[in-house]
Motif scaffolding. Structure first.
Motif, PDB file in Angstrom:
ATOM      1  N   THR A 165       0.835  -1.198   0.000  1.00  0.00           N
ATOM      2  CA  THR A 165       0.000   0.000   0.000  1.00  0.00           C
ATOM      3  C   THR A 165       0.868   1.246   0.000  1.00  0.00           C
ATOM      4  OG1 THR A 165      -1.752  -1.145   1.196  1.00  0.00           O
ATOM      5  CG2 THR A 165      -1.805   1.256   1.224  1.00  0.00           C
ATOM      6  N   LEU A 166       0.573   2.172  -0.912  1.00  0.00           N
ATOM      7  CA  LEU A 166       1.319   3.420  -1.026  1.00  0.00           C
ATOM      8  C   LEU A 166       0.739   4.449  -0.067  1.00  0.00           C
ATOM      9  CD1 LEU A 166       3.472   5.024  -2.723  1.00  0.00           C
ATOM     10  CD2 LEU A 166       1.538   5.783  -4.131  1.00  0.00           C
ATOM     11  N   SER A 167       1.572   5.070   0.734  1.00  0.00           N
ATOM     12  CA  SER A 167       1.140   6.115   1.664  1.00  0.00           C
ATOM     13  C   SER A 167       1.293   7.473   0.999  1.00  0.00           C
ATOM     14  CB  SER A 167       1.979   6.071   2.949  1.00  0.00           C
ATOM     15  OG  SER A 167       1.759   4.861   3.641  1.00  0.00           O
ATOM     16  N   VAL A 168       0.171   8.175   0.835  1.00  0.00           N
ATOM     17  CA  VAL A 168       0.151   9.434   0.089  1.00  0.00           C
ATOM     18  C   VAL A 168      -0.233  10.586   0.998  1.00  0.00           C
ATOM     19  CG1 VAL A 168      -1.027  10.683  -1.785  1.00  0.00           C
ATOM     20  CG2 VAL A 168      -0.401   8.291  -2.088  1.00  0.00           C
ATOM     21  N   GLY A 169       0.380  11.729   0.764  1.00  0.00           N
ATOM     22  CA  GLY A 169      -0.001  12.966   1.419  1.00  0.00           C
ATOM     23  C   GLY A 169      -0.651  13.897   0.409  1.00  0.00           C
ATOM     24  N   VAL A 170      -1.705  14.592   0.807  1.00  0.00           N
ATOM     25  CA  VAL A 170      -2.421  15.511  -0.078  1.00  0.00           C
ATOM     26  C   VAL A 170      -2.267  16.927   0.448  1.00  0.00           C
ATOM     27  CG1 VAL A 170      -4.645  16.140  -1.094  1.00  0.00           C
ATOM     28  CG2 VAL A 170      -4.098  13.727  -0.687  1.00  0.00           C
ATOM     29  N   ILE A 171      -1.764  17.824  -0.394  1.00  0.00           N
ATOM     30  CA  ILE A 171      -1.563  19.226  -0.026  1.00  0.00           C
ATOM     31  C   ILE A 171      -2.591  20.070  -0.775  1.00  0.00           C
ATOM     32  CG2 ILE A 171       0.032  21.171  -0.030  1.00  0.00           C
ATOM     33  CD1 ILE A 171       2.328  19.154  -0.055  1.00  0.00           C
ATOM     34  N   GLY A 172      -3.461  20.747  -0.035  1.00  0.00           N
ATOM     35  CA  GLY A 172      -4.514  21.558  -0.625  1.00  0.00           C
ATOM     36  C   GLY A 172      -5.806  20.768  -0.717  1.00  0.00           C
ATOM     37  N   LEU A 173      -6.869  21.289  -0.097  1.00  0.00           N
ATOM     38  CA  LEU A 173      -8.134  20.556  -0.029  1.00  0.00           C
ATOM     39  C   LEU A 173      -9.298  21.382  -0.557  1.00  0.00           C
ATOM     40  CD1 LEU A 173      -7.576  19.043   3.529  1.00  0.00           C
ATOM     41  CD2 LEU A 173      -7.255  17.883   1.330  1.00  0.00           C
ATOM     42  N   GLY A 174      -9.015  22.227  -1.557  1.00  0.00           N
ATOM     43  CA  GLY A 174     -10.069  22.984  -2.210  1.00  0.00           C
ATOM     44  C   GLY A 174     -10.846  22.095  -3.166  1.00  0.00           C
ATOM     45  N   VAL A 175     -11.375  22.683  -4.248  1.00  0.00           N
ATOM     46  CA  VAL A 175     -12.208  21.907  -5.177  1.00  0.00           C
ATOM     47  C   VAL A 175     -11.459  20.689  -5.699  1.00  0.00           C
ATOM     48  CG1 VAL A 175     -13.393  21.952  -7.400  1.00  0.00           C
ATOM     49  CG2 VAL A 175     -13.587  23.905  -5.847  1.00  0.00           C
ATOM     50  N   MET A 176     -10.271  20.886  -6.254  1.00  0.00           N
ATOM     51  CA  MET A 176      -9.548  19.757  -6.832  1.00  0.00           C
ATOM     52  C   MET A 176      -8.902  18.897  -5.756  1.00  0.00           C
ATOM     53  SD  MET A 176     -10.245  19.394  -9.830  1.00  0.00           S
ATOM     54  CE  MET A 176      -9.407  17.830  -9.620  1.00  0.00           C
ATOM     55  N   GLY A 177      -8.373  19.501  -4.713  1.00  0.00           N
ATOM     56  CA  GLY A 177      -7.762  18.718  -3.648  1.00  0.00           C
ATOM     57  C   GLY A 177      -8.752  17.780  -2.989  1.00  0.00           C
ATOM     58  N   ALA A 178      -9.962  18.288  -2.734  1.00  0.00           N
ATOM     59  CA  ALA A 178     -10.998  17.451  -2.132  1.00  0.00           C
ATOM     60  C   ALA A 178     -11.394  16.320  -3.062  1.00  0.00           C
ATOM     61  CB  ALA A 178     -12.209  18.305  -1.769  1.00  0.00           C
ATOM     62  N   GLU A 179     -11.440  16.589  -4.370  1.00  0.00           N
ATOM     63  CA  GLU A 179     -11.772  15.537  -5.324  1.00  0.00           C
ATOM     64  C   GLU A 179     -10.662  14.494  -5.393  1.00  0.00           C
ATOM     65  OE1 GLU A 179     -13.839  13.392  -8.396  1.00  0.00           O
ATOM     66  OE2 GLU A 179     -14.380  14.615  -6.660  1.00  0.00           O
ATOM     67  N   HIS A 180      -9.405  14.933  -5.388  1.00  0.00           N
ATOM     68  CA  HIS A 180      -8.293  13.980  -5.366  1.00  0.00           C
ATOM     69  C   HIS A 180      -8.337  13.131  -4.094  1.00  0.00           C
ATOM     70  CE1 HIS A 180      -6.498  15.270  -9.025  1.00  0.00           C
ATOM     71  NE2 HIS A 180      -6.067  16.440  -8.583  1.00  0.00           N
ATOM     72  N   LEU A 181      -8.651  13.767  -2.980  1.00  0.00           N
ATOM     73  CA  LEU A 181      -8.748  13.040  -1.718  1.00  0.00           C
ATOM     74  C   LEU A 181      -9.841  11.977  -1.803  1.00  0.00           C
ATOM     75  CD1 LEU A 181      -7.742  12.892   1.244  1.00  0.00           C
ATOM     76  CD2 LEU A 181      -9.544  14.544   1.819  1.00  0.00           C
ATOM     77  N   ARG A 182     -10.981  12.340  -2.356  1.00  0.00           N
ATOM     78  CA  ARG A 182     -12.078  11.379  -2.517  1.00  0.00           C
ATOM     79  C   ARG A 182     -11.661  10.223  -3.422  1.00  0.00           C
ATOM     80  NH1 ARG A 182     -15.780   9.635  -5.789  1.00  0.00           N
ATOM     81  NH2 ARG A 182     -15.009  10.890  -7.530  1.00  0.00           N
TER      82      ARG A 182
END
Length: 324
Positions: free
Chosen positions: A2-19
């Motif tokens: 399993t790859l451990s990922v960090g997400v920087i920025g949780l606006g429109v695109m960041g939230a979609e990437h997180l989802r």
């Protein structure tokens, strides 16, 4: 694994990437998140560690790869930090605010001797564009002569200036045109309607192919992207942007999305899964840091042509060997 990922920025695109990472991507775990809005970060955290400093997230031993979806002006610096930490990153477009900054990211990878940055030009993963490229590459329409692009938004926000139609929207057409045709753009001419919207941008490739692009930021009726390649013996184009047609209230047809996220939802999903697999294999996919530099550099030169109402001869410099 399993790859451990960090997400920087949780606006429109960041939230979609997180989802997408949490709901539609296999072999990945969101280990860390970071956003300038601490309350939003806390609300979206679940079991992820919350960072207030994006550089600390990138340096964290818990993070193996990074998704950069913070404001545009931060992209280049964060991408360079990922290269310095030898971590793969999927960076939302644009790679940088200026061509000089984008080239610095390229230089960092060249110095390291490997590619780590993928720029989020997701149209390369969109089923319609993929099928168009397959048909063109298979010779089904003969040698390409023209590529017609259409990029319409329902409405641009008040802070969206004339140059941003080029630097934030038209950059997609720069990248996808290069990818579809497999040739470099060498010149551009820009015509603006009264008030600066829409724009008609005509470019020529090194093989003499003509690329026409309409950029209309306030088309009102919806978000509508279309493309057609004209070859010597046929054409290939997108069909309507819907999978169903509706008959209702004396009308027959389909609707248009309000913005780009619904239109390219499949492309974002395929892109994310492809990126995660590429990190596991070490084989880069999608747009490279060089591609990100090219899009930004051409956009800058097109803006100059827009302001001077002249023709721009596009200059990019030599492509480093690691991007061959």
């Amino acid at each position: 694994m399993t790859l451990s990922v960090g997400v920087i920025g949780l606006g429109v695109m960041g939230a979609e990437h997180l989802r997408l990472l949490r709901e539609e991507t296999a072999g990945v775990h969101v280990a860390a998140i970071c956003d300038a809005d601490a309350e939003r970060a806390g609300r979206l955290a679940q079991d992820a560690e919350v960072f207030s400093d994006p550089l600390a997230l990138i340096a964290s031993d818990r993070v193996e790869a990074v998704v950069i979806a913070s404001p545009d002006a931060t992209h280049a610096g964060l991408a360079e930090a990922c290269v310095a930490q030898r971590k793969f990153a999927l960076c939302e477009k644009p790679l940088a605010g200026t061509a000089v900054e984008a080239l610095q990211v390229v230089d960092a990878e060249v110095t390291l001797g490997r590619r780590l940055i993928q720029v989020g030009y997701m149209r390369r993963f969109d089923p319609a564009y993929v099928e168009m490229k397959r048909a063109k590459d298979a010779g089904e329409i003969g040698a390409p002569v023209l590529l017609h692009n259409q990029h319409r938004n329902a409405a641009a926000p008040g802070w969206f200036t004339g140059p941003m139609a080029v630097t934030n929207s038209f950059v997609h057409e720069i990248d996808i045109s290069r990818w579809l045709l497999g040739s470099e753009l060498v010149s551009a001419v820009v015509h603006a309607a009264p008030g600066g919207d829409p724009l008609m941008i005509t470019m020529e490739t090194e093989r003499g192919e003509i690329v026409s692009t309409e950029v209309f930021m306030n088309a009102h009726y919806g978000y509508h992207v279309h493309a057609e390649i004209v070859g010597r013996s046929g054409t290939v184009q997108m069909s309507q942007p819907a999978v169903t047609l509706t008959n209702s209230a004396l009308h027959h047809g389909h609707g248009y999305p309000e913005n780009w996220v619904p239109r390219f939802r499949d492309a974002y999903r395929v892109q994310m899964n492809a990126w995660v697999r590429s990190v596991a294999t070490g084989e880069p996919v999608g747009a490279s840091a060089w591609d990100g530099y090219v899009a930004t550099a051409i956009a800058e030169q097109v803006v100059t042509a827009l302001q001077t109402e002249g023709k721009a001869k596009l200059f990019l410099g030599a492509r480093p060997e690691i991007y061959a």
